[in-house]
Motif scaffolding. Structure first.
Motif, mmCIF file in Angstrom:
data_model
loop_
_atom_site.group_PDB
_atom_site.id
_atom_site.type_symbol
_atom_site.label_atom_id
_atom_site.label_comp_id
_atom_site.label_asym_id
_atom_site.label_seq_id
_atom_site.Cartn_x
_atom_site.Cartn_y
_atom_site.Cartn_z
ATOM 1 N N SER A 1 5.711 -58.698 10.988
ATOM 2 C CA SER A 1 4.857 -58.989 9.650
ATOM 3 C C SER A 1 3.407 -58.284 9.739
ATOM 4 O O SER A 1 3.080 -57.899 8.407
ATOM 5 N N SER B 1 13.312 -63.752 -4.995
ATOM 6 C CA SER B 1 12.283 -64.843 -5.262
ATOM 7 C C SER B 1 12.737 -65.922 -5.823
ATOM 8 O O SER B 1 12.288 -67.078 -5.660
ATOM 9 N N ASP C 1 7.888 -65.037 -1.939
ATOM 10 C CA ASP C 1 6.919 -64.879 -0.792
ATOM 11 C C ASP C 1 5.483 -64.853 -1.450
ATOM 12 O O ASP C 1 4.535 -64.723 -0.630
ATOM 13 N N GLY D 1 7.400 -69.854 0.986
ATOM 14 C CA GLY D 1 7.564 -68.274 1.063
ATOM 15 C C GLY D 1 6.716 -67.575 1.696
ATOM 16 O O GLY D 1 6.792 -66.446 2.715
ATOM 17 N N GLY D 2 5.316 -67.721 1.533
ATOM 18 C CA GLY D 2 4.069 -67.091 1.806
ATOM 19 C C GLY D 2 4.128 -67.296 3.386
ATOM 20 O O GLY D 2 3.720 -66.437 4.194
ATOM 21 N N ALA E 1 6.789 -65.137 4.965
ATOM 22 C CA ALA E 1 6.403 -63.881 5.045
ATOM 23 C C ALA E 1 5.350 -63.430 6.017
ATOM 24 O O ALA E 1 5.224 -62.384 6.598
ATOM 25 N N TYR F 1 8.815 -61.249 5.963
ATOM 26 C CA TYR F 1 9.869 -61.179 4.862
ATOM 27 C C TYR F 1 9.216 -60.868 3.638
ATOM 28 O O TYR F 1 8.039 -61.101 3.293
ATOM 29 N N ARG F 2 9.804 -60.011 2.919
ATOM 30 C CA ARG F 2 9.548 -59.467 1.375
ATOM 31 C C ARG F 2 10.525 -59.997 0.235
ATOM 32 O O ARG F 2 11.965 -59.841 0.625
ATOM 33 N N ALA F 3 10.066 -60.726 -0.646
ATOM 34 C CA ALA F 3 11.197 -61.151 -1.655
ATOM 35 C C ALA F 3 11.697 -59.983 -2.468
ATOM 36 O O ALA F 3 12.977 -59.715 -3.018
#
Length: 282
Positions: free
Chosen positions: A202, A228, A233, A238-239, A242, A247-249
């Motif tokens: 991360s 997404s 994210d 999601g944040g 991430a 993680y990245r959407a």
């Protein structure tokens, strides 16, 4: 802020637990083997612990001082560099513990025995100081990397997270003594190492995002995919994912390649053979 709180608390907990274990190993060995020298040995042990903590705080002061000398893009570059350094240090620490962690207790006790047998009080002091300063310095660099990568930080929130991490570390140390024979501590530390590796990933992704934003690294493409709809994210859940995993959407090609290379390197390092311990010459 919730994600950052969890990250800070986790790092402080993991590193503090390791530092407390080191001190506990040394204190336990000295209690059974120091004999008449026990009082002096304990004094040097705790003096070394204080010196190690002081060294870590000094490093924190140096980092903050260096940051204060920078402004604009230079400060951004410094923060990117520190986040990358924190990620690489986490990787190095996990790999080292994976290879050498089993012998940590034995190595500490042998170091204490050599110092005590030779009457080398400075050696005992340094053994404690270096061990604690290593853990403390790692914590300082990790936390700076996390805070530099965060979009928003507050001093009360950071201090609260650090206090929670210390409290969890103390509870973990208590559990080690109470349930040492029943609790699968090998699994416990392996899980924490996996979480640390995701956290390092991360940090690398956040540093890369900032470098792309400053046009220092080309993104190589637009968004390769968009998940997404499944996990955004920028949302709360999601944040959190991430911030804890990288993680990245909507990742660009550069992000995908960097993340893949990171995990390939992790697997290669963890699966590489352990270096043989060299025997001292007679």
């Amino acid at each position: 802020m919730t994600a950052l709180f969890g990250q800070v608390a986790f790092v402080v907990w993991r590193e503090s637990t390791e530092a407390i274990l080191v001190v506990g190993i040394l204190q336990g060995w000295l209690a059974h083997h120091a004999g008449a020298k026990a009082a002096t040995a304990r004094y040097l042990l705790w003096t070394g612990v204080a010196a190690g903590l002081g060294g870590a705080l000094l490093l924190a002061g140096v980092i903050l001082f260096l940051e204060s000398l920078l402004d604009g893009e230079r400060a951004d570059y410094f923060q990117i560099g520190m986040a990358t350094l924190a990620a690489l240090l986490i990787l190095q620490m996990v790999v080292w513990m994976h290879r050498q962690g089993r012998g940590l207790k034995r190595d500490l006790e042998r170091g204490a025995e050599r110092a005590l047998t030779a009457g080398n009080w400075v050696g005992l002091f340094l053994l404690a100081a270096v061990a604690v300063m290593r853990e403390g310095s790692e914590t300082v660099v990790f936390l700076y990397g996390l805070l530099a990568s965060a979009r928003q930080t507050t001093l009360p929130g950071t201090l609260a997270a650090a206090a929670a991490g210390f409290a969890f570390a103390a509870a973990s140390y208590w559990l080690i003594h109470v349930a040492a024979k029943r609790f699968p501590w090998k699994v416990f530390f392996r899980v924490s190492e996996v979480l640390l590796l995701f956290l390092a990933g991360s940090l690398l992704m956040t540093a890369l995002d900032r470098a792309i934003g400053l046009e220092q690294v080309p993104p190589l493409s637009g968004a390769v995919w968009d998940t997404s709809w499944l996990l955004d994210d920028t949302g709360r859940l999601g944040g959190l994912v991430a911030n804890m995993t990288g993680y990245r959407a909507r990742p660009e090609l550069a992000t995908i390649l960097a993340y893949a290379i990171y995990w390939i390197a992790v697997l290669a390092l963890l699966r590489s053979p352990r270096p043989r311990r060299t025997q001292p010459c007679p």
